[in-house]
Design an enzyme around this catalytic site. Structure first.
Site, PDB file in Angstrom:
ATOM      1  N   GLY A 161       1.022   7.435   2.451  1.00 61.50           N
ATOM      2  CA  GLY A 161       2.483   7.117   2.297  1.00 61.50           C
ATOM      3  C   GLY A 161       2.726   5.619   2.845  1.00 61.50           C
ATOM      4  O   GLY A 161       1.626   5.015   2.904  1.00 61.50           O
ATOM      5  N   SER A 162       3.841   5.222   3.321  1.00 60.53           N
ATOM      6  CA  SER A 162       4.356   3.950   3.535  1.00 60.53           C
ATOM      7  C   SER A 162       3.833   3.854   5.004  1.00 60.53           C
ATOM      8  O   SER A 162       3.760   4.674   5.911  1.00 60.53           O
ATOM      9  CB  SER A 162       5.690   3.901   3.561  1.00 60.53           C
ATOM     10  OG  SER A 162       6.391   4.728   4.203  1.00 60.53           O
TER      11      SER A 162
ATOM     12  N   CYS B 271      -1.269   2.228  -4.545  1.00 57.57           N
ATOM     13  CA  CYS B 271      -1.614   1.594  -3.291  1.00 57.57           C
ATOM     14  C   CYS B 271      -2.591   0.469  -3.429  1.00 57.57           C
ATOM     15  O   CYS B 271      -2.890  -0.486  -2.792  1.00 57.57           O
ATOM     16  CB  CYS B 271      -1.863   2.570  -2.242  1.00 57.57           C
ATOM     17  SG  CYS B 271      -3.257   3.452  -2.828  1.00 57.57           S
TER      18      CYS B 271
ATOM     19  N   GLU C 280       3.868  -5.712   0.127  1.00 60.74           N
ATOM     20  CA  GLU C 280       3.566  -4.549  -0.884  1.00 60.74           C
ATOM     21  C   GLU C 280       4.725  -4.672  -1.643  1.00 60.74           C
ATOM     22  O   GLU C 280       5.755  -4.166  -1.419  1.00 60.74           O
ATOM     23  CB  GLU C 280       3.340  -3.368  -0.327  1.00 60.74           C
ATOM     24  CG  GLU C 280       2.667  -2.572  -1.299  1.00 60.74           C
ATOM     25  CD  GLU C 280       2.494  -0.941  -0.683  1.00 60.74           C
ATOM     26  OE1 GLU C 280       3.189  -0.458  -0.002  1.00 60.74           O
ATOM     27  OE2 GLU C 280       1.276  -0.456  -1.314  1.00 60.74           O
TER      28      GLU C 280
ATOM     29  N   GLU D 153      -3.396   6.969   5.289  1.00 61.07           N
ATOM     30  CA  GLU D 153      -3.598   6.231   4.038  1.00 61.07           C
ATOM     31  C   GLU D 153      -2.580   5.659   3.652  1.00 61.07           C
ATOM     32  O   GLU D 153      -1.359   6.138   3.260  1.00 61.07           O
ATOM     33  CB  GLU D 153      -4.434   7.086   2.975  1.00 61.07           C
ATOM     34  CG  GLU D 153      -5.835   7.780   3.248  1.00 61.07           C
ATOM     35  CD  GLU D 153      -6.865   6.597   3.425  1.00 61.07           C
ATOM     36  OE1 GLU D 153      -6.597   5.542   3.059  1.00 61.07           O
ATOM     37  OE2 GLU D 153      -7.784   7.168   3.814  1.00 61.07           O
TER      38      GLU D 153
ATOM     39  N   LYS E 202       3.554  19.145   2.220  1.00 60.20           N
ATOM     40  CA  LYS E 202       4.678  18.770   1.925  1.00 60.20           C
ATOM     41  C   LYS E 202       4.702  17.446   1.162  1.00 60.20           C
ATOM     42  O   LYS E 202       4.161  16.449   1.322  1.00 60.20           O
ATOM     43  CB  LYS E 202       5.181  18.269   3.309  1.00 60.20           C
ATOM     44  CG  LYS E 202       6.771  18.082   3.446  1.00 60.20           C
ATOM     45  CD  LYS E 202       7.782  17.439   2.356  1.00 60.20           C
ATOM     46  CE  LYS E 202       7.794  15.998   2.598  1.00 60.20           C
ATOM     47  NZ  LYS E 202       8.402  15.446   1.600  1.00 60.20           N
TER      48      LYS E 202
ATOM     49  N   GLN F 153      13.098   2.774  -6.494  1.00 58.45           N
ATOM     50  CA  GLN F 153      11.983   1.702  -6.906  1.00 58.45           C
ATOM     51  C   GLN F 153      12.337   0.635  -7.593  1.00 58.45           C
ATOM     52  O   GLN F 153      12.062  -0.517  -7.569  1.00 58.45           O
ATOM     53  CB  GLN F 153      11.071   2.848  -7.650  1.00 58.45           C
ATOM     54  CG  GLN F 153       9.964   3.003  -7.059  1.00 58.45           C
ATOM     55  CD  GLN F 153       9.144   2.487  -6.241  1.00 58.45           C
ATOM     56  OE1 GLN F 153       9.341   2.099  -5.092  1.00 58.45           O
ATOM     57  NE2 GLN F 153       8.181   1.818  -6.818  1.00 58.45           N
TER      58      GLN F 153
END
Ligand code: TAP
Length: 479
Positions: free
Chosen positions: A227-228, A283, A381, A249, A174, A330
């Site tokens: 991802g987040s 990241c 972040e 991650e 996905k 974003q």
């Protein structure tokens, strides 16, 4: 019907909802790029079923032959690198040289794991019983769900799919919904390389709709996620409650430490590169810089000199060194952080505004100075082209501040002192350290991943992937 479909059981298939998503170029938001299928839970279930059905045959194939297919995929990816890279640039704005580099990195990862098909996975152990053979072998875990983000739409999926497949697992992938077209083109590479049907399945659409079924379905053995933090923690909860293996991650807030004895030209260039490359949407982007007081002013000047050289524009054009951010979402998030930096009293040294080029989502490369440790731009972040510089008294303060965060992905130190470099290597609380280099990842043969809130579970890439994508089986052969 959408232009780009799910790939399930070896077939391109529309979503059962019939819904489609239109994709727009972030450099020219009125320019439509195409439509992707928006899948449902039922589509994800069909993909899981296909992966389950394909698993016994795929596991039975020799790992050498599985690796051969990966090698074919590497060749095809290389052949199609220009087209796939251009698609990724159109979908998420990253410069073509960056997306092309990512495609070629994907090919290297495929080649690395193709070789893994030839390597021993397991060992023969001594037994206390005469004549007994004791084996510890590594076997596939089963069906793996891979959930990936939009910011590295080629390499991150491949560094999950390649080891999963070579070690004998089947996959339901996905991708981030912003980069569904790129994902369909990457899936096509696997199809055309000749992987048997059902071995790799792609479901396009919303994570908020399909994420839960992918993390809880009885036939999914493991979930690998990039991802987040918020989504990662949600997946961890579901996976734990349902007995799945998982690997996360997550985000980063990566520090660079610049000491008085550093090569300041190098440090300034690599800090700017580390912060602004890929418009800061990495990241591992450099986002906090701790500079020893004696060289702070000189370092600031050198940083500004470097930032001034950045040319912002459409990532498909020659001579552009920074593209737009990936989406309106974003754009709003990053400009919101820049505003917070100003409101909370950081000194705006460069940028801080937006640029109107073809109505695209352009943000100026932004440098804040005299930031303090309690400011939002230093704690959270940002995932955009923003870096905060801070003056510290000495190395000890720099290290303490660098470690004072929930994140632990990547960190860099710039120094000529071997002693301080070694100290930083050992005491920096991150998964990946750079000595006189920019914060970032590593080559395919080296582990990739973070500590603390930046990651959970076995690391990715290299031999580390064996841990996640296989499980031990102990076999005792009695005389
Ligand atoms: P997320 O919003 O977390 O999205 C990542 C993936 O999760 C997407 O495929 C997304 O699908 C899916 N997702 C969303 N909601 C979900 C749910 N409830 N259950 C399961 N899956 C769900 O992150 P993002 O905005 O794409 O990426 C940015 C973040 O990723 C940053 O924090 C960044 O640091 C991190 N990141 C980390 C790394 C490493 S290696 N540490 C590398 C790159 C990025 P949709 O697209 O459909 O929402």
């Amino acid at each position: 019907m959408a232009d780009y479909l799910n790939f399930i059981d070896g077939q391109w298939t529309g979503a059962s909802s019939g819904e489609k998503r239109e994709h727009f170029n972030p450099a020219k938001p009125n320019e439509s790029i195409g439509f992707t299928a928006v899948s449902t839970v039922a589509d994800a279930e069909r993909a899981i079923e296909a992966a389950k059905k394909a698993a016994p045959g795929w596991k039975a194939m020799s790992s050498v032959n599985r690796g051969e297919l990966l090698r074919k995929a590497a060749d095809l990816l290389e052949e199609r690198a220009d087209d796939i890279a251009k698609t990724a640039t159109l979908e998420m704005g990253k410069r073509f040289v960056e997306t092309k580099g990512e495609a070629l990195r994907g090919a290297s990862i495929l080649r690395y794991y193709a070789q893994e098909g030839y390597r021993t996975k397991g060992e023969v152990l001594p037994s206390a019983s005469d004549g007994t053979t004791l084996l510890a072998v590594r076997v596939p875990v089963g069906v793996v769900a891979a959930i990936t983000p939009w910011n590295f739409p080629i390499a991150i999926p491949i560094w999950k799919i390649a080891p999963a497949l070579v070690f004998g697992n089947t996959v339901v992938w996905k991708p981030g919904q912003e980069t569904g077209i790129t994902a369909a083109k990457v899936a096509e590479v696997f199809k055309d390389a000749g992987f048997p049907k059902g071995v790799l399945n792609l479901v396009l659409g919303r994570g908020s709709v399909m994420g839960d079924i992918l993390s809880t379905h009885k036939d999914v053995a493991a979930v690998t996620f990039t991802g987040s933090n918020a989504v990662g923690q949600h997946i961890a909860k579901l996976a734990t409650a349902n007995g799945k293996k998982y690997q996360l991650e997550l985000g980063g807030k990566n520090p660079a430490v610049v000491l008085e004895d550093a090569n300041l030209d190098l440090a300034a260039r690599l800090v700017v590169d580390g912060a602004m490359k890929q418009t800061g949407q990495r990241c591992t982007a450099t986002s906090r810089v701790y500079v020893e007081a004696g060289v702070y002013d000189t370092f600031v000047e050198k940083v500004i000199e470097n930032v001034k050289n950045i040319t912002v524009g459409d990532g498909l054009q020659e001579g552009i060194t920074m593209g737009p951010v990936a989406s309106k979402k974003q754009f709003d998030t990053v400009t919101g952080y820049i505003q917070k930096g100003k409101d909370e009293g950081a000194e705006l040294l460069y940028g801080g505004g937006t640029l109107n080029i073809d109505g695209g989502y352009y943000i100026e490369p932004t440098v804040f100075g005299h930031a303090t440790h309690d400011m939002t731009i230093v704690k959270e972040e940002i995932f955009g082209p923003v870096v905060a510089l801070m003056k510290v008294a000495d190395y000890n303060e720099a290290l303490e501040r660098a470690n004072d965060t929930m994140y632990g992905l990547s960190a860099a130190v710039f120094t000529d002192s071997l002693e301080k470099a070694f100290h930083f290597m050992e005491n920096s609380e991150v998964g990946m350290v750079q000595i006189n280099g920019e914060t970032g990842g590593a080559e395919p043969q080296a582990p990739f991943g973070g500590t603390k809130a930046s990651g959970q579970g076995p690391k990715e890439q290299g031999q580390a992937a064996v841990e996640f994508f296989t499980t031990n089986k102990t076999i005792t052969i009695n005389p």
